[in-house]
Design a protein around this motif. Structure first.
Motif, PDB file in Angstrom:
ATOM      1  N   ASP A 143       0.892  -1.067  -0.021  1.00  0.00           N
ATOM      2  CA  ASP A 143      -0.012  -0.060   0.001  1.00  0.00           C
ATOM      3  C   ASP A 143       0.816   1.251  -0.004  1.00  0.00           C
ATOM      4  O   ASP A 143       0.462   2.255  -0.773  1.00  0.00           O
ATOM      5  CB  ASP A 143      -1.003  -0.147   1.224  1.00  0.00           C
ATOM      6  CG  ASP A 143      -2.014  -0.994   1.190  1.00  0.00           C
ATOM      7  OD1 ASP A 143      -2.371  -1.419  -0.079  1.00  0.00           O
ATOM      8  OD2 ASP A 143      -2.485  -1.505   2.171  1.00  0.00           O
ATOM      9  N   ASN A 144       2.178   1.114   0.678  1.00  0.00           N
ATOM     10  CA  ASN A 144       2.787   2.412   0.765  1.00  0.00           C
ATOM     11  C   ASN A 144       4.017   2.211  -0.135  1.00  0.00           C
ATOM     12  O   ASN A 144       5.042   1.847   0.431  1.00  0.00           O
ATOM     13  CB  ASN A 144       2.942   2.615   2.263  1.00  0.00           C
ATOM     14  CG  ASN A 144       3.859   1.400   2.771  1.00  0.00           C
ATOM     15  OD1 ASN A 144       3.813   0.329   2.177  1.00  0.00           O
ATOM     16  ND2 ASN A 144       4.232   1.465   4.173  1.00  0.00           N
ATOM     17  N   LEU A 145       4.159   2.794  -1.276  1.00  0.00           N
ATOM     18  CA  LEU A 145       5.272   2.754  -2.188  1.00  0.00           C
ATOM     19  C   LEU A 145       5.842   3.942  -1.815  1.00  0.00           C
ATOM     20  O   LEU A 145       5.494   5.088  -1.430  1.00  0.00           O
ATOM     21  CB  LEU A 145       4.785   2.889  -3.657  1.00  0.00           C
ATOM     22  CG  LEU A 145       3.893   1.575  -4.287  1.00  0.00           C
ATOM     23  CD1 LEU A 145       3.551   2.056  -5.721  1.00  0.00           C
ATOM     24  CD2 LEU A 145       4.834   0.485  -4.295  1.00  0.00           C
ATOM     25  N   PRO A 146       7.481   3.649  -1.893  1.00  0.00           N
ATOM     26  CA  PRO A 146       8.222   5.088  -1.943  1.00  0.00           C
ATOM     27  C   PRO A 146       7.970   6.221  -2.795  1.00  0.00           C
ATOM     28  O   PRO A 146       7.116   5.946  -3.769  1.00  0.00           O
ATOM     29  CB  PRO A 146       9.723   4.409  -2.096  1.00  0.00           C
ATOM     30  CG  PRO A 146       9.576   3.236  -2.074  1.00  0.00           C
ATOM     31  CD  PRO A 146       8.153   2.516  -2.246  1.00  0.00           C
ATOM     32  N   ASP A 147       7.930   7.335  -2.528  1.00  0.00           N
ATOM     33  CA  ASP A 147       7.774   8.606  -3.092  1.00  0.00           C
ATOM     34  C   ASP A 147       8.277   8.564  -4.601  1.00  0.00           C
ATOM     35  O   ASP A 147       7.463   9.113  -5.569  1.00  0.00           O
ATOM     36  CB  ASP A 147       8.191   9.982  -2.407  1.00  0.00           C
ATOM     37  CG  ASP A 147       7.593  10.131  -1.160  1.00  0.00           C
ATOM     38  OD1 ASP A 147       6.425   9.651  -0.823  1.00  0.00           O
ATOM     39  OD2 ASP A 147       7.907  10.847  -0.180  1.00  0.00           O
TER      40      ASP A 147
END
Length: 96
Positions: free
Chosen positions: A62-66
């Protein structure tokens, strides 16, 4: 075009048909668009599971790097019994 309402597919559950009959034309078009996209998504997942084997298909985080686009996938390389994980995606002709 006929003035009679269309016949519902025999495989479609009655409660779904009844719910759809209560929708406005705009909502019906939204449902049709969503259903088509959902069907394509499920077919794509089924193909991946078939090609890779069910154990090899992993859920997307769910939380990909920017700096990593949402279309990226994790690639695993094993070198000398060490596993290396990195993000990989295509931009035009290049793989980053």
């Amino acid at each position: 075009m006929s003035y009679e309402p269309p016949a519902s597919p025999a495989k479609l559950p009655t409660e779904v048909v009844n719910t759809l009959n209560d929708f406005t034309p705009e909502h019906l078009r939204d449902v049709a668009s969503y259903a088509e996209e959902l069907a394509e998504h499920k077919e794509r997942e089924a193909r991946l599971k078939e090609e890779l084997g069910e154990d090899e298909v992993e859920e997307r985080p769910d939380n990909l790097p920017d700096d990593v686009p949402s279309k990226a996938s994790i690639t695993i390389k094993e070198i000398n019994d060490n596993r290396y994980y990195y993000w990989q995606w295509r931009e035009g002709e290049k793989i980053k």
